[in-house]
Design a protein around this motif. Structure first.
Motif, PDB file in Angstrom:
ATOM      1  N   LEU A 128      -3.414   4.654  -7.437  1.00  0.00           N
ATOM      2  CA  LEU A 128      -4.136   3.458  -7.710  1.00  0.00           C
ATOM      3  C   LEU A 128      -5.315   3.695  -8.801  1.00  0.00           C
ATOM      4  CD1 LEU A 128      -3.980   1.414  -4.573  1.00  0.00           C
ATOM      5  CD2 LEU A 128      -2.753   1.202  -6.525  1.00  0.00           C
ATOM      6  N   GLY A 129      -5.683   5.035  -8.798  1.00  0.00           N
ATOM      7  CA  GLY A 129      -6.614   5.431  -9.654  1.00  0.00           C
ATOM      8  C   GLY A 129      -8.010   5.736  -9.014  1.00  0.00           C
ATOM      9  N   MET A 130      -7.893   5.783  -7.575  1.00  0.00           N
ATOM     10  CA  MET A 130      -9.311   6.521  -6.926  1.00  0.00           C
ATOM     11  C   MET A 130      -8.869   8.000  -6.811  1.00  0.00           C
ATOM     12  SD  MET A 130     -10.673   5.537  -3.304  1.00  0.00           S
ATOM     13  CE  MET A 130     -11.723   4.030  -3.766  1.00  0.00           C
ATOM     14  N   LEU A 131      -9.665   8.506  -7.503  1.00  0.00           N
ATOM     15  CA  LEU A 131      -9.810  10.137  -7.533  1.00  0.00           C
ATOM     16  C   LEU A 131     -11.052  10.611  -7.180  1.00  0.00           C
ATOM     17  CD1 LEU A 131      -7.626  10.775 -10.758  1.00  0.00           C
ATOM     18  CD2 LEU A 131      -6.647  11.184  -8.316  1.00  0.00           C
ATOM     19  N   GLU A 132     -11.482  11.956  -6.926  1.00  0.00           N
ATOM     20  CA  GLU A 132     -12.811  12.461  -6.736  1.00  0.00           C
ATOM     21  C   GLU A 132     -13.384  12.343  -8.147  1.00  0.00           C
ATOM     22  OE1 GLU A 132     -12.934  16.085  -4.805  1.00  0.00           O
ATOM     23  OE2 GLU A 132     -11.676  15.396  -3.280  1.00  0.00           O
ATOM     24  N   GLY A 133     -14.479  11.898  -8.406  1.00  0.00           N
ATOM     25  CA  GLY A 133     -15.194  11.541  -9.540  1.00  0.00           C
ATOM     26  C   GLY A 133     -15.229  10.206 -10.125  1.00  0.00           C
ATOM     27  N   THR A 134     -14.526   9.431  -9.449  1.00  0.00           N
ATOM     28  CA  THR A 134     -13.984   8.131 -10.056  1.00  0.00           C
ATOM     29  C   THR A 134     -15.133   7.048  -9.822  1.00  0.00           C
ATOM     30  OG1 THR A 134     -11.645   8.148  -9.842  1.00  0.00           O
ATOM     31  CG2 THR A 134     -12.410   6.111  -9.967  1.00  0.00           C
ATOM     32  N   LYS A 135     -15.727   6.297 -10.800  1.00  0.00           N
ATOM     33  CA  LYS A 135     -16.710   5.417 -10.294  1.00  0.00           C
ATOM     34  C   LYS A 135     -16.246   4.124  -9.756  1.00  0.00           C
ATOM     35  CE  LYS A 135     -19.713   7.150 -13.819  1.00  0.00           C
ATOM     36  NZ  LYS A 135     -20.372   7.048 -15.034  1.00  0.00           N
ATOM     37  N   ILE A 136     -16.889   3.644  -8.931  1.00  0.00           N
ATOM     38  CA  ILE A 136     -16.630   2.488  -8.082  1.00  0.00           C
ATOM     39  C   ILE A 136     -17.604   1.324  -8.134  1.00  0.00           C
ATOM     40  CG2 ILE A 136     -15.798   1.375  -5.814  1.00  0.00           C
ATOM     41  CD1 ILE A 136     -14.835   4.314  -5.032  1.00  0.00           C
ATOM     42  N   THR A 137     -17.373   0.162  -8.352  1.00  0.00           N
ATOM     43  CA  THR A 137     -18.230  -1.029  -8.043  1.00  0.00           C
ATOM     44  C   THR A 137     -17.922  -1.845  -7.030  1.00  0.00           C
ATOM     45  OG1 THR A 137     -18.359  -1.207 -10.627  1.00  0.00           O
ATOM     46  CG2 THR A 137     -19.302  -2.986  -9.353  1.00  0.00           C
ATOM     47  N   VAL A 138     -18.662  -2.055  -6.192  1.00  0.00           N
ATOM     48  CA  VAL A 138     -18.595  -2.608  -4.811  1.00  0.00           C
ATOM     49  C   VAL A 138     -18.784  -4.271  -5.070  1.00  0.00           C
ATOM     50  CG1 VAL A 138     -19.400  -3.417  -2.556  1.00  0.00           C
ATOM     51  CG2 VAL A 138     -19.695  -1.104  -3.425  1.00  0.00           C
ATOM     52  N   VAL A 139     -17.653  -5.078  -5.226  1.00  0.00           N
ATOM     53  CA  VAL A 139     -17.642  -6.514  -5.452  1.00  0.00           C
ATOM     54  C   VAL A 139     -18.201  -7.375  -4.340  1.00  0.00           C
ATOM     55  CG1 VAL A 139     -16.359  -8.326  -6.212  1.00  0.00           C
ATOM     56  CG2 VAL A 139     -15.980  -5.995  -7.201  1.00  0.00           C
ATOM     57  N   GLY A 153     -11.224  -1.148 -13.602  1.00  0.00           N
ATOM     58  CA  GLY A 153     -10.860  -2.651 -14.067  1.00  0.00           C
ATOM     59  C   GLY A 153     -10.154  -3.465 -13.113  1.00  0.00           C
ATOM     60  N   THR A 154      -9.517  -2.635 -11.999  1.00  0.00           N
ATOM     61  CA  THR A 154      -8.927  -3.492 -10.862  1.00  0.00           C
ATOM     62  C   THR A 154      -9.473  -3.587  -9.575  1.00  0.00           C
ATOM     63  OG1 THR A 154      -6.988  -2.515 -11.999  1.00  0.00           O
ATOM     64  CG2 THR A 154      -6.540  -3.559 -10.096  1.00  0.00           C
ATOM     65  N   ARG A 155      -9.510  -4.723  -9.154  1.00  0.00           N
ATOM     66  CA  ARG A 155     -10.218  -4.835  -7.708  1.00  0.00           C
ATOM     67  C   ARG A 155      -9.202  -4.766  -6.523  1.00  0.00           C
ATOM     68  NH1 ARG A 155     -12.663 -10.971  -7.961  1.00  0.00           N
ATOM     69  NH2 ARG A 155     -12.068 -10.770  -5.823  1.00  0.00           N
ATOM     70  N   PHE A 156      -9.313  -4.183  -5.616  1.00  0.00           N
ATOM     71  CA  PHE A 156      -8.923  -3.685  -4.494  1.00  0.00           C
ATOM     72  C   PHE A 156      -9.654  -4.112  -3.182  1.00  0.00           C
ATOM     73  CE2 PHE A 156      -7.675  -0.429  -7.659  1.00  0.00           C
ATOM     74  CZ  PHE A 156      -6.104  -0.628  -7.539  1.00  0.00           C
ATOM     75  N   ALA A 157      -8.994  -4.376  -2.136  1.00  0.00           N
ATOM     76  CA  ALA A 157      -9.496  -4.554  -0.705  1.00  0.00           C
ATOM     77  C   ALA A 157      -9.280  -3.471   0.005  1.00  0.00           C
ATOM     78  CB  ALA A 157      -8.969  -5.992  -0.153  1.00  0.00           C
ATOM     79  N   MET A 158     -10.338  -2.969   0.830  1.00  0.00           N
ATOM     80  CA  MET A 158     -10.074  -1.913   1.711  1.00  0.00           C
ATOM     81  C   MET A 158     -10.556  -2.212   2.970  1.00  0.00           C
ATOM     82  SD  MET A 158     -10.607   1.510  -0.451  1.00  0.00           S
ATOM     83  CE  MET A 158     -11.279   1.217  -2.093  1.00  0.00           C
ATOM     84  N   GLY A 159     -10.147  -1.753   4.066  1.00  0.00           N
ATOM     85  CA  GLY A 159     -10.619  -2.166   5.505  1.00  0.00           C
ATOM     86  C   GLY A 159     -11.487  -0.944   5.808  1.00  0.00           C
ATOM     87  N   GLN A 160     -12.298  -0.966   6.811  1.00  0.00           N
ATOM     88  CA  GLN A 160     -13.072  -0.164   7.402  1.00  0.00           C
ATOM     89  C   GLN A 160     -12.416   1.259   7.716  1.00  0.00           C
ATOM     90  OE1 GLN A 160     -15.766  -1.459  10.628  1.00  0.00           O
ATOM     91  NE2 GLN A 160     -17.037   0.552  10.538  1.00  0.00           N
ATOM     92  N   SER A 161     -11.545   1.155   8.092  1.00  0.00           N
ATOM     93  CA  SER A 161     -10.609   2.331   8.483  1.00  0.00           C
ATOM     94  C   SER A 161     -10.695   3.467   7.449  1.00  0.00           C
ATOM     95  CB  SER A 161      -9.537   2.377   9.150  1.00  0.00           C
ATOM     96  OG  SER A 161      -8.573   1.472   8.230  1.00  0.00           O
ATOM     97  N   ILE A 162     -10.363   2.768   6.118  1.00  0.00           N
ATOM     98  CA  ILE A 162     -10.350   3.620   4.854  1.00  0.00           C
ATOM     99  C   ILE A 162     -11.739   3.921   4.168  1.00  0.00           C
ATOM    100  CG2 ILE A 162      -9.588   3.541   2.429  1.00  0.00           C
ATOM    101  CD1 ILE A 162      -7.382   1.822   3.501  1.00  0.00           C
ATOM    102  N   THR A 163     -12.702   2.893   4.302  1.00  0.00           N
ATOM    103  CA  THR A 163     -13.837   2.978   3.761  1.00  0.00           C
ATOM    104  C   THR A 163     -14.871   3.828   4.507  1.00  0.00           C
ATOM    105  OG1 THR A 163     -15.046   0.943   4.781  1.00  0.00           O
ATOM    106  CG2 THR A 163     -13.942   0.644   2.472  1.00  0.00           C
ATOM    107  N   GLU A 164     -14.780   4.206   5.739  1.00  0.00           N
ATOM    108  CA  GLU A 164     -15.604   4.999   6.329  1.00  0.00           C
ATOM    109  C   GLU A 164     -15.086   6.447   6.177  1.00  0.00           C
ATOM    110  OE1 GLU A 164     -13.442   4.556  10.726  1.00  0.00           O
ATOM    111  OE2 GLU A 164     -15.460   3.694  10.684  1.00  0.00           O
TER     112      GLU A 164
END
Length: 73
Positions: free
Chosen positions: A30-41, A55-66
């Protein structure tokens, strides 16, 4: 810091991911690699987040974000 600690509207850069192999590969596709910039929406109370990656929005649960280590840009 961990991704779930990021504040709404902040821009973060992925430093390291400690996820199960399948989940990590899926995020890489999906494009999330080390060094990728992320904006918290948006953030939810229990750790779920909506983030914008390349440029694409994704939803992630806490088990992934932590499990995703980030730094502020």
């Amino acid at each position: 810091m961990k991704l779930y600690e990021g504040q709404k509207g902040s821009t973060l850069q992925v430093v390291h991911m400690e996820l199960p192999v399948q989940t990590e590969r899926r995020l890489e596709v999906l494009g999330m690699l080390e060094g990728t910039k992320i904006t918290v929406v948006n953030r939810k109370k229990r750790g779920a987040m909506i983030v914008k990656i390349r440029g694409t929005r994704f939803a992630m649960g806490q088990s992934i974000t932590e499990c995703i280590e980030v730094e502020e840009v």
